[in-house]
Motif scaffolding. Structure first.
Motif, PDB file in Angstrom:
ATOM      1  N   GLU A 311       6.595  15.583  18.525  1.00  0.00           N
ATOM      2  CA  GLU A 311       6.117  15.441  17.523  1.00  0.00           C
ATOM      3  C   GLU A 311       5.330  17.603  17.500  1.00  0.00           C
ATOM      4  N   ALA A 312       6.651  18.202  18.152  1.00  0.00           N
ATOM      5  CA  ALA A 312       6.524  19.705  17.191  1.00  0.00           C
ATOM      6  C   ALA A 312       7.425  19.098  15.210  1.00  0.00           C
ATOM      7  N   GLU A 313       8.322  18.372  15.875  1.00  0.00           N
ATOM      8  CA  GLU A 313       9.389  18.254  14.999  1.00  0.00           C
ATOM      9  C   GLU A 313       8.794  17.317  13.322  1.00  0.00           C
ATOM     10  N   LYS A 314       8.243  16.361  13.786  1.00  0.00           N
ATOM     11  CA  LYS A 314       7.053  16.136  12.963  1.00  0.00           C
ATOM     12  C   LYS A 314       5.699  16.567  12.067  1.00  0.00           C
ATOM     13  N   VAL A 315       5.410  17.542  12.527  1.00  0.00           N
ATOM     14  CA  VAL A 315       4.338  18.435  11.903  1.00  0.00           C
ATOM     15  C   VAL A 315       5.383  19.558  11.266  1.00  0.00           C
ATOM     16  N   ILE A 316       6.464  19.563  11.951  1.00  0.00           N
ATOM     17  CA  ILE A 316       7.384  20.461  10.584  1.00  0.00           C
ATOM     18  C   ILE A 316       7.708  20.061   9.255  1.00  0.00           C
ATOM     19  N   GLU A 317       8.105  19.381   9.499  1.00  0.00           N
ATOM     20  CA  GLU A 317       9.420  17.974   8.583  1.00  0.00           C
ATOM     21  C   GLU A 317       7.463  17.427   8.001  1.00  0.00           C
ATOM     22  N   ASP A 318       6.257  17.026   8.078  1.00  0.00           N
ATOM     23  CA  ASP A 318       5.828  16.709   7.195  1.00  0.00           C
ATOM     24  C   ASP A 318       4.741  17.783   6.171  1.00  0.00           C
ATOM     25  N   ARG A 319       4.850  19.334   7.012  1.00  0.00           N
ATOM     26  CA  ARG A 319       4.354  20.122   6.325  1.00  0.00           C
ATOM     27  C   ARG A 319       5.760  20.962   5.367  1.00  0.00           C
ATOM     28  N   MET A 320       6.297  20.956   5.559  1.00  0.00           N
ATOM     29  CA  MET A 320       7.742  21.246   4.875  1.00  0.00           C
ATOM     30  C   MET A 320       7.867  20.514   3.340  1.00  0.00           C
ATOM     31  N   LYS A 321       8.083  19.011   4.015  1.00  0.00           N
ATOM     32  CA  LYS A 321       7.545  18.256   3.035  1.00  0.00           C
ATOM     33  C   LYS A 321       7.034  18.626   1.850  1.00  0.00           C
ATOM     34  N   ILE A 322       6.127  18.887   1.421  1.00  0.00           N
ATOM     35  CA  ILE A 322       5.263  19.523   0.557  1.00  0.00           C
ATOM     36  C   ILE A 322       5.390  20.862   0.525  1.00  0.00           C
ATOM     37  N   VAL A 323       5.549  21.376   1.117  1.00  0.00           N
ATOM     38  CA  VAL A 323       5.561  23.513   0.046  1.00  0.00           C
ATOM     39  C   VAL A 323       6.825  23.565   0.702  1.00  0.00           C
ATOM     40  N   GLY A 324       7.722  23.073   1.089  1.00  0.00           N
ATOM     41  CA  GLY A 324       9.161  23.158   0.554  1.00  0.00           C
ATOM     42  C   GLY A 324       9.416  23.953  -1.600  1.00  0.00           C
ATOM     43  N   PRO A 325       8.845  22.816  -2.270  1.00  0.00           N
ATOM     44  CA  PRO A 325       9.650  22.405  -3.837  1.00  0.00           C
ATOM     45  C   PRO A 325       8.639  24.058  -3.884  1.00  0.00           C
ATOM     46  N   GLU A 326       7.321  24.153  -3.530  1.00  0.00           N
ATOM     47  CA  GLU A 326       6.368  25.313  -3.790  1.00  0.00           C
ATOM     48  C   GLU A 326       7.082  26.420  -3.779  1.00  0.00           C
ATOM     49  N   LEU A 327       7.319  26.636  -2.137  1.00  0.00           N
ATOM     50  CA  LEU A 327       8.102  27.869  -2.406  1.00  0.00           C
ATOM     51  C   LEU A 327       9.093  28.682  -2.615  1.00  0.00           C
ATOM     52  N   GLU A 328       9.527  27.210  -3.079  1.00  0.00           N
ATOM     53  CA  GLU A 328      11.425  27.583  -3.882  1.00  0.00           C
ATOM     54  C   GLU A 328      10.897  28.194  -5.500  1.00  0.00           C
ATOM     55  N   PHE A 329       9.394  27.336  -6.208  1.00  0.00           N
ATOM     56  CA  PHE A 329       8.613  27.892  -6.885  1.00  0.00           C
ATOM     57  C   PHE A 329       9.023  29.840  -7.527  1.00  0.00           C
ATOM     58  N   TYR A 330       7.542  29.883  -6.098  1.00  0.00           N
ATOM     59  CA  TYR A 330       7.679  31.377  -5.744  1.00  0.00           C
ATOM     60  C   TYR A 330       9.007  32.165  -5.607  1.00  0.00           C
ATOM     61  N   LYS A 331       9.575  31.413  -4.448  1.00  0.00           N
ATOM     62  CA  LYS A 331      10.753  32.168  -4.597  1.00  0.00           C
ATOM     63  C   LYS A 331      11.260  33.279  -6.087  1.00  0.00           C
ATOM     64  N   SER A 332      11.575  32.186  -6.651  1.00  0.00           N
ATOM     65  CA  SER A 332      12.508  32.226  -8.311  1.00  0.00           C
ATOM     66  C   SER A 332      11.213  33.600  -9.026  1.00  0.00           C
ATOM     67  N   LYS A 333      10.594  32.602  -9.030  1.00  0.00           N
ATOM     68  CA  LYS A 333       9.293  34.509  -9.386  1.00  0.00           C
ATOM     69  C   LYS A 333       9.389  36.123  -8.777  1.00  0.00           C
ATOM     70  N   LEU A 334       9.321  35.474  -7.237  1.00  0.00           N
ATOM     71  CA  LEU A 334       9.423  36.935  -7.126  1.00  0.00           C
ATOM     72  C   LEU A 334      10.460  37.589  -5.819  1.00  0.00           C
ATOM     73  N   GLN A 335      11.593  36.890  -5.786  1.00  0.00           N
ATOM     74  CA  GLN A 335      12.993  37.769  -6.133  1.00  0.00           C
ATOM     75  C   GLN A 335      13.016  38.873  -5.918  1.00  0.00           C
ATOM     76  N   GLY A 336      13.374  39.592  -5.523  1.00  0.00           N
ATOM     77  CA  GLY A 336      13.536  41.304  -5.995  1.00  0.00           C
ATOM     78  C   GLY A 336      12.267  41.663  -6.112  1.00  0.00           C
ATOM     79  N   LYS A 337      11.107  41.603  -5.963  1.00  0.00           N
ATOM     80  CA  LYS A 337       9.905  42.368  -6.396  1.00  0.00           C
ATOM     81  C   LYS A 337      10.145  43.320  -4.538  1.00  0.00           C
TER      82      LYS A 337
END
Lengths: 500, 460
Positions: A311-337
């Motif tokens: 059940e825990a894995e499912k919660v994690i997987e469901d959320r990461m599918k959505i937030v993963g790509p969004e965080l990649e964008f922010y990482k590219s912008k916040l890198q080194g700050k």
């Protein structure tokens, strides 16, 4: 020397022990001196013990009346200071009739000179009786001592005991006058003890399940708790009691029946988890839901405890599918700050590593207003060599750190925010939030988004009239001219500021 | 027949206060002094809560020091804390003035702040030498269990004036005691004084400290002090002015003291909100200085009058208004909404003062309405009252926002604190310009709430 006397502190050399620069060869127990009295006149950002009880611990409870036994100031200032929303839902399925009752009302005894001379107990008694009459729907009455009550020696407990019988409603006295302890942290301790001694074990839950937990030290700032609750619900875990975000009085009374306690804010609330474990044998684990990695890690731990790993894995997987790509964008912008985290307590260590690991930022300084030894040890264990670790910074130090460490962003509270801005550095509210919740997977995206929008706001490119800069030259604060804006994934980007 | 019905608080318990404690007012006043530093002799919360409140309302930093009283001070007294606190502040921040503000705790333990301040002055002299000379250390007694923030403001102004004002050459200026108002209000007062061809000494001036520009610093000089505020020298010079106008009825002690000690005539009036009160303010200035009211100011007045003639009778006449907040602001607004043809049916303040009911009686006569006057009351009383006696519009601070929401009555935000909207602290409600702003705000709110968006009545 791992300790550092800042230039602005040469007149108060005792501050040296509170400012520490991490170095890998230092003995492990070397940390800033903490939880000691503040230096008078030093412009500390700390609060008082009353703020610790009412402002942090009990103010989030949704169905009780709060009566502050004080001259008018403490009552006025206790009104609506923290953003902890509540839902009207009570554990018995009923709805509390007044929406956001905890945010809407604060009551007080408005002590006058004659009360100070002759004692305020009579007035406290009358006030509580009237409060009960005014809000008969409330499920309990909490009364708070303040500096004045502490000094004139009113016996709050006696009044509470007497009125509990007389009114048939539980009255609890919180004895944390403003002057007790070095900071608001003392108030957290008193709040925990008082709730434990007076309430825990006095009621039985309506129903229990094998998956009952207490969520402790989570105050639902900007809806944080509701994010966590959703994950736990999906895993099949039941929040038997919350301490104290979106919490009802009764929930505190049956905290002893949980199978496990989860401690989120480990500074303000580990006390009660310890007490419950000691007396009722309910074990606890310290949890951390800031950032995706910590959140996933902790959901897995909880899942493992209850045999709900899938059940825990499912919660994690469901959320990461959505937030993963969004965080990649922010990482590219916040890198080194470069970031300076100045929280009340544990957020400094909750966030330091995730900001580095998951967003590529650099934590250059961490600080806390009222953290104790254990918290600073954790902070030290999570930051890199050379990072500044500070106890109870004052505003001149704040200015020096900005000058010396040149952070691109500061995470702090509302008192520091506007000073940071005046010094030309964006600052994000981390005590309450800008556009929270900041907790959990979605919350971390909100935090990243707010950091991004603060650092990249076009305003930082506009600080000085350009002709003026050319004519006179900008000494002191260096203004870098922006580059051309570009389009990416449909998000229009403002000018880049200080791109390294 | 018009009359007032004075309703005093019947409960002991206070629910959602409309007032706060004396130290707040003193901190506010000292912040309006250039390089002035308030130090609160109390627990951490005494400074933290107020700094928090200022930050929320003004969206500005506010530096307020505290002596951090703990258990040992509660038992043995706070001498060390205060002496050390003043010293640390002086040597690290090098301010021009330190206002030493007492609290409930320091008053109860009976600390001799005047004596402690003397000791601190001596110590500073030893440590700083010549540099210490310019630092004024001024004790201000503000016991929190006596009266309210207004008394604290009054005490602070009085203490500062008594300590600093020195008779010298006449200066052709006027002193203004603005009361607890916003930066926008002080700027409007400056505008009026400027139009009258005068210079003012503001006791004190929070306009820049609480609304400071963000400009890159050209030096690395620390600490951060906002620009502006009245200078210590100007306060000294206040003994040589043509007169003092306190537009805060509850803070006239400084003006009276200047009159008594230095023969500077005093006028203590309601704030210039609306037509008649602004007229009165200008009349005072004219009286003290002999300067005429210039045509340009009469034009400003005319623009407000024109706007009232255009709109007041059509949209506002007969609308019922509930007003709550500080006593000065509420009386001023009550009179102005009366001038707009509206009915101030309930006016509530948390402060008690004999002047308040008298002022309201006058306004009731002028407006021909019956006014329920709630004195020394709280926001809960407003809420209970409005459930029984609905109105068209509420005017008050942000603390009433949830009541307004529950009752479905639109709220015009004025006073302190306003934390759920931006810019309100920057807009004046004083003077003819303030009247224009307030009237437009009220009218547009009425249009929004009570007129169908597609209805022909919304068109000319």
């Amino acid at each position: 020397m791992p300790y550092k006397l800042l230039k602005v502190d040469k007149e108060i050399p005792e501050r040296e022990k509170h400012v520490y620069v991490k170095h890998c060869s230092d003995p492990e127990d070397q940390i800033p001196n903490c939880n000691t009295k503040t230096i008078p006149g030093s412009m500390s950002e700390r609060g008082c013990a009353f703020a610790g009880v009412k402002g942090v611990i009990t103010g989030a409870i949704k169905d009780v009346i709060h009566v502050v036994h004080s001259p008018i100031g403490c009552t006025s200032y206790g009104y609506g200071t923290k953003r902890y929303p509540t839902s009207p839902d009570l554990p018995n399925g009923e709805k509390f009739p007044i929406d956001n009752f905890n945010l809407k009302y604060i009551l007080g005894t408005d002590l006058q000179e004659s009360d100070v001379v002759f004692g305020g107990m009579k007035k406290l008694r009358q006030s509580i009786i009237e409060a009960h009459k005014e809000f008969p729907e409330a499920n309990a009455i909490y009364a708070y001592s303040t500096c004045t009550t502490g000094l004139i020696g009113d016996d709050m407990d006696a009044v509470a005991k007497e009125l509990t019988e007389e009114l048939g409603t539980k009255v609890v006295a919180f004895n944390a006058p403003g002057f007790c302890g070095p900071s608001q942290s003392k108030g957290h301790h008193v709040g925990n003890l008082t709730l434990f001694n007076n309430l825990v074990g006095t009621k039985e839950p309506i129903e229990t399940t094998p998956y009952d937990v207490n969520l402790i030290g989570e105050y639902n700032i900007d809806g944080d708790l509701w994010v966590i609750k959703e994950y736990l619900d999906e895993m099949g875990i039941n929040l038997l009691s919350k301490f104290t975000g979106d919490c009802s009085h009764d929930e505190i009374c049956w905290m002893h029946r949980a199978k496990l306690s989860l401690v989120r804010c480990q500074r303000s609330a580990t006390y009660i988890a310890d007490l419950i474990e000691e007396k009722y044998g309910v074990p606890y684990i310290k949890v951390d839901f800031f950032s995706t990695k910590y959140c996933a890690e902790n959901l897995r731990t909880i899942g493992k405890y209850f045999g709900l790993e899938k059940e825990a894995e499912k919660v994690i997987e469901d959320r990461m599918k959505i937030v993963g790509p969004e965080l990649e964008f922010y990482k590219s912008k916040l890198q080194g700050k470069r970031v300076f985290i100045f929280s009340g307590g544990p957020k400094s260590y909750h966030l330091s590593k995730p900001l580095e690991d998951e967003l590529g930022m650099e934590t250059v300084a961490v600080a806390s207003q009222f953290e104790h030894k254990d918290g600073f040890e954790k902070m030290k264990s999570r930051v890199n060599d050379g990072t500044l670790i500070m106890d109870d910074p004052n505003s001149l130090e704040f200015e020096e750190i900005i000058e010396e460490y040149k952070p691109d962003l500061i995470l702090a509270g509302v008192k520091e925010k506007y000073l940071a801005i005046k010094l030309g550095v964006p600052c994000l509210l981390i005590h309450s939030y800008e556009n929270g919740p900041y907790m959990g997977f979605e919350g971390f995206v909100n935090l990243a988004k707010d950091m991004y929008s603060n650092i990249y706001s076009p305003v930082w490119d506009l600080l000085e009239f350009e002709d003026h800069v050319e004519e006179f030259g900008a000494e002191g604060v260096k203004i870098e001219s922006g580059t051309n804006s570009e389009e990416s994934d449909g998000i229009k980007e403002p000018k880049n500021r200080g791109e390294a | 027949m018009s009359c007032i019905n004075v309703m005093e608080k019947e409960r002991n318990v206070i629910i959602n206060p409309l007032k706060t404690c004396q130290p707040f007012g003193a901190m506010f006043a000292v912040t309006g002094i250039n390089k002035g530093f308030p130090i609160v002799h109390g627990s951490q919360g005494c400074s933290t809560f107020v700094r928090y409140g200022f930050a929320r309302h003004f969206r500005e930093p506010s530096e307020i020091a505290v002596t951090s009283l703990h258990e040992d001070a509660a038992v043995f007294g706070g001498r060390n804390n205060l002496v050390k606190g003043i010293e640390n502040l002086a040597v690290r921040f090098k301010p021009d003035l330190i206002g030493v503000i007492t609290t409930c705790s320091s008053e109860i333990i009976g600390d001799d702040v005047f004596g402690f301040a003397d000791t601190a002055r001596e110590n500073i002299k030893k440590r700083m030498g010549e540099d210490s000379k310019k630092i004024e250390v001024i004790p201000i007694n503000t016991p929190s269990f006596v009266e309210t923030h207004y008394k604290g403001y009054d005490n602070a102004i009085k203490a500062v004036v008594n300590h600093l004002a020195r008779k010298n050459e006449p200066n052709d200026k006027v002193n203004i005691i603005p009361g607890i108002v916003n930066p926008g209000d002080v700027r409007e007062l400056k505008h009026l004084i400027d139009m009258m061809g005068l210079e003012g000494i503001f006791l004190t001036d929070i306009s820049d400290p609480f609304d400071a520009p963000l400009r890159p610093s050209k030096t690395t000089m620390k600490p951060f002090y906002p620009k502006g505020g009245v200078s210590v020298d100007d306060i000294r010079d206040s003994a040589n002015s043509l007169g003092t106008v306190s537009i805060c009825k509850y803070a006239g002690s400084g003006a009276k003291s200047l009159e008594k000690e230095h023969n500077v005539p005093a006028a203590i009036n309601s704030p210039p909100i609306g037509i008649q009160n602004t007229d009165q303010f200008l009349r005072e200035l004219k009286k003290f200085t002999g300067n005429d009211i210039p045509d340009k100011l009469l034009d400003e007045r005319g623009i407000l009058i024109d706007s009232m003639a255009d709109n007041a009778s059509r949209y506002l006449f007969g609308r019922k208004v509930a007003i709550y907040g500080d006593p000065d602001i509420t009386t001023g607004i009550a009179r102005f909404v009366g001038e707009l043809g509206m009915e101030p049916t309930m006016v509530c303040t948390g402060v008690k003062g004999p002047e308040f009911a008298k002022d309201m009686e006058k306004i009731a006569k002028e407006t021909g309405s019956n006014i329920d006057v709630m004195v020394g009351q709280d926001l809960r009383a407003v809420e209970v009252y409005l459930k029984e006696n609905p109105v068209d519009i509420m005017i008050g601070n942000s603390d009433g926002r949830l009541i307004a929401l529950d009752l479905g009555i639109p709220l015009i935000r004025v006073g302190f604190p306003v934390y759920d909207r931006v810019g309100y602290q920057r807009q004046p409600i004083l003077g003819y310009n303030g009247g224009l702003y307030l009237m437009d705000l009220i009218t547009n709110t009425i249009l929004e709430k009570y007129y169908e968006p597609t209805h022909w009545k919304l068109q000319q």
